[in-house]
Write an enzyme that holds these catalytic residues in place. Structure first.
Site, mmCIF file in Angstrom:
data_model
loop_
_atom_site.group_PDB
_atom_site.id
_atom_site.type_symbol
_atom_site.label_atom_id
_atom_site.label_comp_id
_atom_site.label_asym_id
_atom_site.label_seq_id
_atom_site.Cartn_x
_atom_site.Cartn_y
_atom_site.Cartn_z
ATOM 1 N N ILE A 1 -2.573 3.492 0.828
ATOM 2 C CA ILE A 1 -3.909 3.230 0.276
ATOM 3 C C ILE A 1 -4.669 4.551 0.186
ATOM 4 O O ILE A 1 -5.446 4.778 -0.751
ATOM 5 C CB ILE A 1 -4.686 2.232 1.182
ATOM 6 C CG1 ILE A 1 -3.844 0.993 1.498
ATOM 7 C CG2 ILE A 1 -6.035 1.860 0.577
ATOM 8 C CD1 ILE A 1 -3.496 0.115 0.349
ATOM 9 N N GLY A 2 -4.421 5.400 1.142
ATOM 10 C CA GLY A 2 -5.083 6.710 1.127
ATOM 11 C C GLY A 2 -6.532 6.652 1.569
ATOM 12 O O GLY A 2 -7.383 7.368 1.033
ATOM 13 N N GLY B 1 2.255 -4.674 14.626
ATOM 14 C CA GLY B 1 3.520 -4.399 13.934
ATOM 15 C C GLY B 1 4.323 -5.678 13.857
ATOM 16 O O GLY B 1 4.957 -6.069 14.839
ATOM 17 N N CYS C 1 -2.996 7.862 10.785
ATOM 18 C CA CYS C 1 -2.858 7.441 9.382
ATOM 19 C C CYS C 1 -1.762 8.268 8.721
ATOM 20 O O CYS C 1 -1.865 9.496 8.659
ATOM 21 C CB CYS C 1 -4.160 7.616 8.624
ATOM 22 S SG CYS C 1 -3.906 7.354 6.849
ATOM 23 N N THR D 1 1.459 2.312 10.948
ATOM 24 C CA THR D 1 2.661 2.111 10.134
ATOM 25 C C THR D 1 3.582 3.329 10.235
ATOM 26 O O THR D 1 3.161 4.409 10.643
ATOM 27 C CB THR D 1 2.271 1.870 8.667
ATOM 28 O OG1 THR D 1 1.497 2.976 8.213
ATOM 29 C CG2 THR D 1 1.462 0.593 8.519
ATOM 30 N N LYS E 1 -5.636 4.742 18.366
ATOM 31 C CA LYS E 1 -4.516 4.148 17.625
ATOM 32 C C LYS E 1 -3.428 5.194 17.438
ATOM 33 O O LYS E 1 -3.636 6.228 16.798
ATOM 34 C CB LYS E 1 -4.972 3.601 16.275
ATOM 35 C CG LYS E 1 -3.852 2.841 15.551
ATOM 36 C CD LYS E 1 -4.382 1.968 14.453
ATOM 37 C CE LYS E 1 -3.278 1.157 13.787
ATOM 38 N NZ LYS E 1 -3.787 0.268 12.747
#
Ligand code: RRO
Length: 325
Positions: free
Chosen positions: A70-71, A245, A131, A195, A167
């Site tokens: 998505i960025g 996840g 991210c 992810t 995170k």
């Protein structure tokens, strides 16, 4: 089964969150889902400046999951304060809200905490150190650099009294160390995992399916990575853990509890089917009844040395246990 749990000094009506990036700022899902039924949700990661995000396509599905890049598309700090937080404050009552923040630099994390801390309507911050799709950054993820983790967490710590949740990344070769650093620098909880960087290709021309090239994998294919990370973190810290996840159902949530997660976050499942989370909550109550487990808390594996061991199904006496449901 009693789903209520107390973590970070507050009560959660159940352990199910929606993960960052899968529910916008709440408003986006309110029409398709009873948001008030959730334990909580994490907002889309907020950056200092607005971001339009990466080139499309930004998501690609495959049999066992999904790839996204998505960025960091988001309205930025000021518009989040003006346009998103008021809705959360006026419409979210029972679920707990974490605002995810993502800095382009270490200092941007601090500016984000300072800019948001005085607002109402949310519990704390999820600090997105992992991210995989930030086109504006080169080099390794913050989460893979222990001194960056230390600097960011300690700097955020002195700027807010709210809970901060770090995170972390699934591809951390020394996750125990990162977990220890985040713990020592004052994180209140950890989210495992973001992810995993991967790719999918079009076989006709070899071109990546995502506009950005690589992306982060999520869904069932990520579950074993998330479980392993939660287990490893459970052995390395006393902090509460969010498991993420491939949480698709009640029993995948239980699997994360067994690994040591006090709370879980659902993402990909709710992308495909927004009501997956409310079904999983109902499914967990039913599963607990069938298994004669009286409380979610009894399923959560504790850190080594803690004195409340997780319930062992094989040790339960079916006559003695009340199975109150
Ligand atoms: O926006 C994204 O592409 C994105 C983020 Br910020 C993240 O933390 N994890 C992810 O899979 N995608």
């Amino acid at each position: 089964m009693r789903l209520e749990t107390e973590v970070l000094g507050v009560r959660f009506q159940n352990p199910f969150f929606l993960a960052a990036g899968t529910c916008g700022f709440g408003l986006e899902l309110a029409e398709v889902l009873d948001i008030e039924a959730l334990g909580g949700f994490v907002t889309k990661s907020v950056t200092l400046e607005p971001r339009v995000g990466n080139a499309p396509p930004r998501v690609a599905e495959f049999k066992d999951g999904m790839l996204n890049s998505i960025g960091l598309a988001n309205p930025g700090l000021e518009r989040t304060k003006r346009e998103k937080l008021p809705w959360i404050r006026d419409n979210i009552f029972r679920p707990r809200v974490l605002i995810s923040i993502a800095g382009h630099t270490v200092v941007e994390f601090f500016t984000l905490v300072e800019g948001l801390d005085s607002e109402d309507g949310f519990l704390g911050f999820e600090i997105n150190l992992s991210c995989p799709n930030d086109a504006e950054r080169t080099g390794e993820l913050f989460a893979l650099n222990p001194s960056a983790v230390a600097e960011i967490i300690s700097g955020c710590r002195i700027r807010t009294e709210r809970p901060i949740v770090a995170k972390l990344a699934p591809n951390d070769p020394d996750l125990s160390r990162t977990v220890q650093v985040a713990t020592e620098e004052g994180a209140n909880a950890l989210t495992l995992v973001n992810t995993l960087p991967r790719a999918l290709l079009d076989i006709s021309n070899g071109v990546p399916e995502l506009g950005a090239g690589d992306g982060g994998i999520s869904g069932p294919a990520l579950r074993p990575s998330g479980l392993r990370a939660v287990r490893e973190a459970r052995a390395a810290t006393h902090l509460p853990l969010f498991g993420v996840g491939g949480v698709m159902t009640a029993t995948t949530a239980v699997e994360y509890a067994r690994a040591g997660a006090s709370l879980v976050q659902m993402g990909t499942a709710s992308f495909a089917w927004p009501r997956a989370v409310t079904e999983a909550i109902a499914g967990l109550i039913q599963w607990g009844q069938e298994q004669r487990i009286s409380a979610w808390d009894d399923l959560v594996s504790r850190p080594p040395g803690a004195n409340a061991p997780a319930n062992r199904l094989d040790l339960l006496d079916p006559i003695e246990s009340s199975g109150e449901g």
